[in-house]
Design a protein around this motif. Structure first.
Motif, PDB file in Angstrom:
ATOM      1  N   MET A  61       0.900  -1.009  -0.068  1.00  0.00           N
ATOM      2  CA  MET A  61       0.020  -0.061  -0.004  1.00  0.00           C
ATOM      3  C   MET A  61       0.745   1.111   0.019  1.00  0.00           C
ATOM      4  SD  MET A  61      -3.456  -0.660   2.391  1.00  0.00           S
ATOM      5  CE  MET A  61      -2.521  -1.405   3.701  1.00  0.00           C
ATOM      6  N   GLY A  62       1.979   0.998   0.737  1.00  0.00           N
ATOM      7  CA  GLY A  62       2.864   2.212   0.684  1.00  0.00           C
ATOM      8  C   GLY A  62       3.310   2.458  -0.603  1.00  0.00           C
ATOM      9  N   MET A  63       3.832   1.589  -1.260  1.00  0.00           N
ATOM     10  CA  MET A  63       4.453   1.650  -2.601  1.00  0.00           C
ATOM     11  C   MET A  63       3.403   2.148  -3.754  1.00  0.00           C
ATOM     12  SD  MET A  63       6.656  -1.877  -2.876  1.00  0.00           S
ATOM     13  CE  MET A  63       6.612  -1.998  -4.635  1.00  0.00           C
ATOM     14  N   TRP A  64       1.973   1.772  -3.434  1.00  0.00           N
ATOM     15  CA  TRP A  64       1.281   2.180  -4.491  1.00  0.00           C
ATOM     16  C   TRP A  64       0.701   3.694  -4.221  1.00  0.00           C
ATOM     17  CZ3 TRP A  64      -0.586   2.204  -8.823  1.00  0.00           C
ATOM     18  CH2 TRP A  64      -1.824   2.749  -9.104  1.00  0.00           C
ATOM     19  N   PHE A 173      -7.917   4.070  -2.717  1.00  0.00           N
ATOM     20  CA  PHE A 173      -8.398   3.004  -1.901  1.00  0.00           C
ATOM     21  C   PHE A 173      -8.973   1.886  -2.844  1.00  0.00           C
ATOM     22  CE2 PHE A 173      -7.913   5.640   1.828  1.00  0.00           C
ATOM     23  CZ  PHE A 173      -7.805   4.650   2.563  1.00  0.00           C
ATOM     24  N   PRO A 174      -9.505   2.062  -3.879  1.00  0.00           N
ATOM     25  CA  PRO A 174      -9.872   1.008  -4.880  1.00  0.00           C
ATOM     26  C   PRO A 174      -8.823   0.122  -5.380  1.00  0.00           C
ATOM     27  CG  PRO A 174     -11.118   3.249  -5.588  1.00  0.00           C
ATOM     28  CD  PRO A 174      -9.798   3.316  -4.678  1.00  0.00           C
ATOM     29  N   ILE A 175      -7.668   0.645  -5.333  1.00  0.00           N
ATOM     30  CA  ILE A 175      -6.436  -0.247  -5.714  1.00  0.00           C
ATOM     31  C   ILE A 175      -6.067  -0.867  -4.272  1.00  0.00           C
ATOM     32  CG2 ILE A 175      -3.876  -0.238  -6.479  1.00  0.00           C
ATOM     33  CD1 ILE A 175      -5.962   0.343  -8.805  1.00  0.00           C
ATOM     34  N   TYR A 176      -5.865  -0.415  -3.262  1.00  0.00           N
ATOM     35  CA  TYR A 176      -5.610  -1.104  -1.936  1.00  0.00           C
ATOM     36  C   TYR A 176      -6.511  -2.227  -1.827  1.00  0.00           C
ATOM     37  CZ  TYR A 176      -3.101   3.202  -0.152  1.00  0.00           C
ATOM     38  OH  TYR A 176      -2.468   4.137  -0.017  1.00  0.00           O
ATOM     39  N   GLY A 178      -8.738  -3.386  -4.346  1.00  0.00           N
ATOM     40  CA  GLY A 178      -8.684  -4.238  -5.440  1.00  0.00           C
ATOM     41  C   GLY A 178      -7.430  -5.378  -5.649  1.00  0.00           C
ATOM     42  N   THR A 179      -6.488  -4.772  -5.236  1.00  0.00           N
ATOM     43  CA  THR A 179      -5.106  -5.657  -5.340  1.00  0.00           C
ATOM     44  C   THR A 179      -4.907  -6.660  -4.474  1.00  0.00           C
ATOM     45  OG1 THR A 179      -4.012  -4.085  -4.443  1.00  0.00           O
ATOM     46  CG2 THR A 179      -3.917  -4.038  -6.695  1.00  0.00           C
ATOM     47  N   GLY A 180      -5.690  -6.792  -3.430  1.00  0.00           N
ATOM     48  CA  GLY A 180      -5.730  -7.802  -2.082  1.00  0.00           C
ATOM     49  C   GLY A 180      -4.618  -7.161  -1.329  1.00  0.00           C
ATOM     50  N   SER A 181      -4.321  -5.930  -1.208  1.00  0.00           N
ATOM     51  CA  SER A 181      -3.510  -5.538  -0.443  1.00  0.00           C
ATOM     52  C   SER A 181      -3.799  -5.418   0.956  1.00  0.00           C
ATOM     53  CB  SER A 181      -2.728  -4.134  -0.733  1.00  0.00           C
ATOM     54  OG  SER A 181      -2.235  -3.839  -1.767  1.00  0.00           O
ATOM     55  N   MET A 182      -5.035  -4.970   1.325  1.00  0.00           N
ATOM     56  CA  MET A 182      -5.752  -4.854   2.588  1.00  0.00           C
ATOM     57  C   MET A 182      -6.079  -6.342   3.181  1.00  0.00           C
ATOM     58  SD  MET A 182      -7.621  -1.477   2.193  1.00  0.00           S
ATOM     59  CE  MET A 182      -7.898  -0.755   3.861  1.00  0.00           C
ATOM     60  N   PHE A 183      -6.610  -6.932   2.279  1.00  0.00           N
ATOM     61  CA  PHE A 183      -7.426  -8.280   2.559  1.00  0.00           C
ATOM     62  C   PHE A 183      -7.535  -9.094   1.392  1.00  0.00           C
ATOM     63  CE2 PHE A 183     -10.753  -5.137   3.067  1.00  0.00           C
ATOM     64  CZ  PHE A 183     -11.418  -5.296   1.933  1.00  0.00           C
TER      65      PHE A 183
END
Lengths: 262, 328
Positions: A61-64, A173-176, A178-183
């Motif tokens: 998430m930090g990177m994105w 946030f959609p990318i966080y 959508g990419t499965g970074s958060m869960f």
């Protein structure tokens, strides 16, 4: 080679500008770090593997966050400085210039991601014992490049708009999620899955987790290398679309005269 | 220093329109013709001036010529290359120098600015650093090369603008309002550098609002008004347009806009321009026959405090004002 030189020069220039402006630390390092830490705390569970999962996601998430934010401002800042005329009338195609800047931004994203990783390991007292260090690094670097490719794709759209900040805020946030970074993605509604799988970092995060988490060992070869393949194809697709988009942007900016407005 | 008849800028029938919309639900489209069917040519080694009031189309013309804008119609060739189809070839061989505060990266040094522009403008690596030194020396910034641009004075920034525009040794240089906002000494330095570039064989297209600057520098001048070129000649040729004109210059206090209207209405007055400062007003009244007009002007201003009234020969500025007047 002159085009590659423009990319290298733009990478170095972006670095000089970044280091000369300490306030960039806030949106580029501090804000993504705080956000990632909040999410990490929300997802803390007794299982060390779950924490490691969240730690890797936090780093991502930090990177994105960094890549998106900086891509949005790669041309906007030239509008502020009044240098957009000189950049646009240079004999180096815009995509090679933006490419160098985007790679720098992704590099800062790596630093940020590693910072979150180390901080999270210290705070949660979870050592990062990756299952296969070299495959972990390969997945990490390729994911970084795929993020840069995605950032480049977005930055083409940002070149034409003066509302880059709104777009970057909206896309974060959609990318966080959508990419499965958060869960994990399987927790999301089924209809969102095609969107998630069209994002190269989704595959990158999965590959990183394959290399890092022993629990992923079952079916490793197919899972890991499949992720790497899909991520690479998607990243190349983004670059191809970006090249086409930048040509269209060049034409449109010269037709509508909106490039220099800020 | 015009070198033969090689045409380096060839503009034929150039038209550039802008489209804009207003409103949200009931959108209205508006078309503005910024440049309306202009033709001109510039030869190698020439210093060509483009003069005109704000909004006349000068900057739009420069932007089309430097590939920043597409023409709506017409043809523009720069050094034999079409600005639409061969924009990259054009970009390699031209330089753009803008006036004003902006256009540089303030947070980094002059050397870092020039290194970046040298790289993206394709200065060969083998000569890049030497070229940067040369250019910095030329614009007298070598001792401040490693100072951040934000610490520069306005004049130093303009010199760096010039260095940036010539870093890749272009054959043709566009200068847009080169000396705007500069103090007299800095403006003189900028004009001297311009003359040096022409002496080296560079071709320059310059826009300016300052008539004495155009008069001093330009071989030929195109006057642009309302998107059209209304005159194209040497400074001397342009001045000859008003050779049968004299100028009554008046300085005084308490002169009002109504007085200007009354002056304009006098029979025999061609144009009146004024600088209506609160504390002092100055006017230039172009007339055909100053002998018969002088008593009339004196009579009209008899209730005002006039501190000076002189009859002068017309300047390039008078020719320009005559050409761009609203009723032309």
């Amino acid at each position: 080679m002159p085009r590659l030189r423009a990319t290298v020069a733009s990478f170095r220039h972006q670095a000089a500008m970044f280091l000369a402006e300490p306030q960039w630390l806030i949106p580029n390092i501090i804000a993504p770090f705080v956000l990632a830490m909040v999410v990490l705390m929300l997802y803390r569970e007794p299982s060390p593997e779950a924490v490691l999962y969240a730690v890797l996601g936090g780093g991502m998430m930090g990177m994105w966050g960094n890549t998106l934010y900086a891509s949005g401002f790669s041309i906007q800042s030239d509008r502020w400085w009044g240098t957009v005329d000189a950049i646009f009338s240079a004999p180096s195609p815009l995509i090679w210039i933006i490419g160098g800047r985007t790679i720098w931004n992704a590099f800062v994203g790596i630093v940020n991601g590693l910072f979150v990783l180390v901080a999270a390991m210290i705070i949660f007292q979870t050592p990062l014992e990756v299952a296969d260090f070299w495959l972990f690094m390969l997945a990490f670097v390729l994911t970084l490049l795929s993020l840069a490719a995605l950032g480049m794709l977005f930055s083409a759209a940002f070149v034409l708009t003066r509302s880059a900040q709104v777009l970057t805020n909206g896309l974060e946030f959609p990318i966080y999620v959508g990419t499965g970074s958060m869960f994990p993605i399987f927790l999301l509604p089924y209809w969102t899955h095609p969107l998630s799988y069209s994002l190269a970092p989704t595959w990158g995060i999965d590959a990183i987790r394959y290399a890092a988490l022993p629990a992923y060992a079952d079916g490793f070869a197919a899972g890991y290398w499949g992720d790497i393949l899909y991520m690479s194809i998607l990243a190349l697709f983004y670059v191809t679309i970006s090249i086409w988009l930048y040509k269209a942007v060049d034409h449109r900016a010269r037709k509508t005269a909106n490039l220099m407005r800020y | 220093m015009v070198d033969g008849d090689e045409v380096v800028i060839d503009v034929k029938g150039l038209v550039r329109k802008y489209h804009s919309t207003t409103g949200i639900l009931h959108q209205k489209k508006k078309e503005t013709v910024a440049v309306n069917n202009i033709d001109f040519q510039v030869r190698r080694g020439e210093l060509f001036g483009l003069l005109g009031p704000n909004g006349a189309g000068k900057t739009t013309t420069i932007k089309v010529l430097t590939t920043l804008l597409l023409p709506t119609s017409g043809s523009v060739k720069i050094l034999g290359h079409d600005v639409v189809k061969e924009s990259m070839e054009v970009r390699k061989r031209i330089g753009l120098i803008l006036g004003g505060e902006r256009g540089l990266y303030y947070r980094i040094t002059a050397r870092q600015n020039l290194r970046y522009f040298a790289d993206i403008y394709g200065v060969p690596m083998s000569i890049r650093d030497k070229r940067i030194e040369e250019v910095l020396e030329r614009v007298n910034l070598l001792d401040k090369a490693d100072t951040r641009v934000e610490d520069y004075s306005r004049g130093m920034k303009q010199r760096l603008h010039i260095a940036k525009g010539i870093i890749h040794d272009p054959e043709l240089i566009f200068m847009d309002e080169l000396t705007i906002g500069l103090d007299p000494e800095a403006a003189r330095d900028a004009r001297d550098m311009t003359k040096e570039l022409v002496a080296e064989g560079k071709t320059i297209l310059l826009t300016t609002h300052y008539m004495y600057e155009a008069d001093e520098l330009c071989d030929r001048i195109g006057v642009i008004a309302r998107g059209k070129i209304v005159a194209l000649d040497t400074p001397k040729g342009l001045k000859s347009l008003v050779k049968d004109t004299s100028v009554i210059e008046v300085e005084g206090f308490g002169i009002t806009e109504k007085d200007l209207d009354s002056l304009k209405a006098l029979d025999g007055v061609r144009t009146v321009t004024a600088n209506m400062n609160e504390d002092k007003q100055t006017m230039r009244v172009q007339v055909g026959d100053p002998v018969s007009l002088l008593p009339k002007v004196t009579h009209l201003l008899e209730d005002r405090k006039v501190i000076g009234m002189k009859v002068k020969e017309p300047t390039l500025e008078d020719a320009y004002l005559w050409l761009v007047r609203e009723d032309a």
